[in-house]
Write an enzyme that holds these catalytic residues in place. Sequence first.
Site, short mmCIF file in Angstrom:
data_model
loop_
_atom_site.label_atom_id
_atom_site.label_comp_id
_atom_site.label_asym_id
_atom_site.label_seq_id
_atom_site.Cartn_x
_atom_site.Cartn_y
_atom_site.Cartn_z
N GLU A 75 -5.63 -8.36 0.87
CA GLU A 75 -6.34 -8.08 2.11
C GLU A 75 -7.87 -7.70 2.23
OE1 GLU A 75 -4.50 -4.97 4.69
OE2 GLU A 75 -2.85 -5.59 4.27
N GLU A 92 0.88 -1.13 0.05
CA GLU A 92 0.06 0.12 0.05
C GLU A 92 1.02 1.28 0.05
OE1 GLU A 92 -3.92 -1.69 2.18
OE2 GLU A 92 -2.63 -0.28 3.32
#
Length: 457
Positions: A368, A180
């Site tokens: 995720e 991320e």
Amino acid sequence: MKAPKIQMELKENIFARELFGEDFKWGVSTAAYQIEGGHDLHGKGPSVWDVFTAKSGTILNGHHGNTACDFYNTYLEDIAMMKELGIPNFRFSLSWPRIIPNGTGEVNQSGIEFYNKVIDACLANDIEPWVTVYHWDLPHELELRGGWADRDIISWFKEYVAVCAKAFGDRVKYWMVLNEPMVFTGAGYFMGVHAPGKKGLTNFLPAAHHAVLAMAEGGRVLRQLIPTAEIGTTFSCSYIEPYTTSRKDVVAARRADALMNRLFIEPILGLGYPEEDLPVVKKLKKYYQPGDTELMQFDFDFIGIQNYTREIVKHSIFVPYLNAVLVKAGNRRVPTTAMGWEVYPPAIYHMLKKYSDYAGMPKIYITENGAAFPDVAADGKVNDTERVHYLRSYLRQVLKAKSEGVNVQGYFVWTLLDNFEWAEGYHPRFGLVHVDFDTQRRIIKSSGYWYKAFLNG
């Protein structure tokens, strides 16, 4: 299994692992700083998160990750618990300052030995290790030299990736370069709410550009040193919709989407930065050097996308550069998690469709997805029915995308253990397993048993 049969079974409310196919990957994801603890043991150097959490007022309730879930000492038991739950794939990250305490130079063999033991324990339990090279815990010594805002980070990172590849590449097949980048650059170098706590465009823009370059260079190092590896990287994403159909809100939503969902993946795919929809990124050119356009590109074997929610966006004259603001889920009177995020299962379907539409997009893994709820342990049990419903609902949307031809090949729950959740401390509980942070006692939640039944049913 053919798509029409999947669609029929979805309509008839039949839902099972087998619908995703035999080769679909199932697992759980974690991150080093969030679970390991052992923050100063056996030669580990300080990370930016060690330093940031020590400052008063930075983290809810003054929490820190010094001990966290104590995975540094309990990894054998936790991996055995994964085995008990029938979880076949374990995504975890390596701590840069545990491996190279100062970020560059001398390697800490104790750190190498720790991850060797984790990897070997996974393999001994028939669990495939999936390694994230960087999940936000930059060595503090490198931050003192500029961190991600300094272009030298690219060479420092390449050195670190090479050390990891040589140490673990004989047993680890699946690698993710960065986790991320939008979050660790945006929250850490623009808003200042994450480590290292810097603010402003002059910090964020170079950090973002260097993260893109490091992501691609890290991929090239892994490809050279581990030719048989499956190499990916992961992106956070939120499905963006305008608050109204007004032109101003639609444009605001387009800008937010360019920032949150497109800024990092498009240069990797050779499309450059989304300047047309987010004009402020034209300022990135200031940090370009000759050849950067080509150096930003890399052909990853897979892309990991990480989705939890959607965001509703409206125009605002008070937000510089973006002229957009999020309309909080709480103000919209929609179901939310303990993080205040809307529970909106179609978000993951829309993001899978969005990314799969890119030309040259490789296979996708959901690396995720999960939810925090106010779990309560009573009589040795945690009955988290909300999380079970959340996971089932989002998985149905993943299956819907897959049935429509999206090349999604895996799903990882965030997360195995309740853990340190960055700026929110230990308040939000995302785990399939409840952790008492005073005693380190683990209790498998109803969601953990549901996942076991789903995977082994």
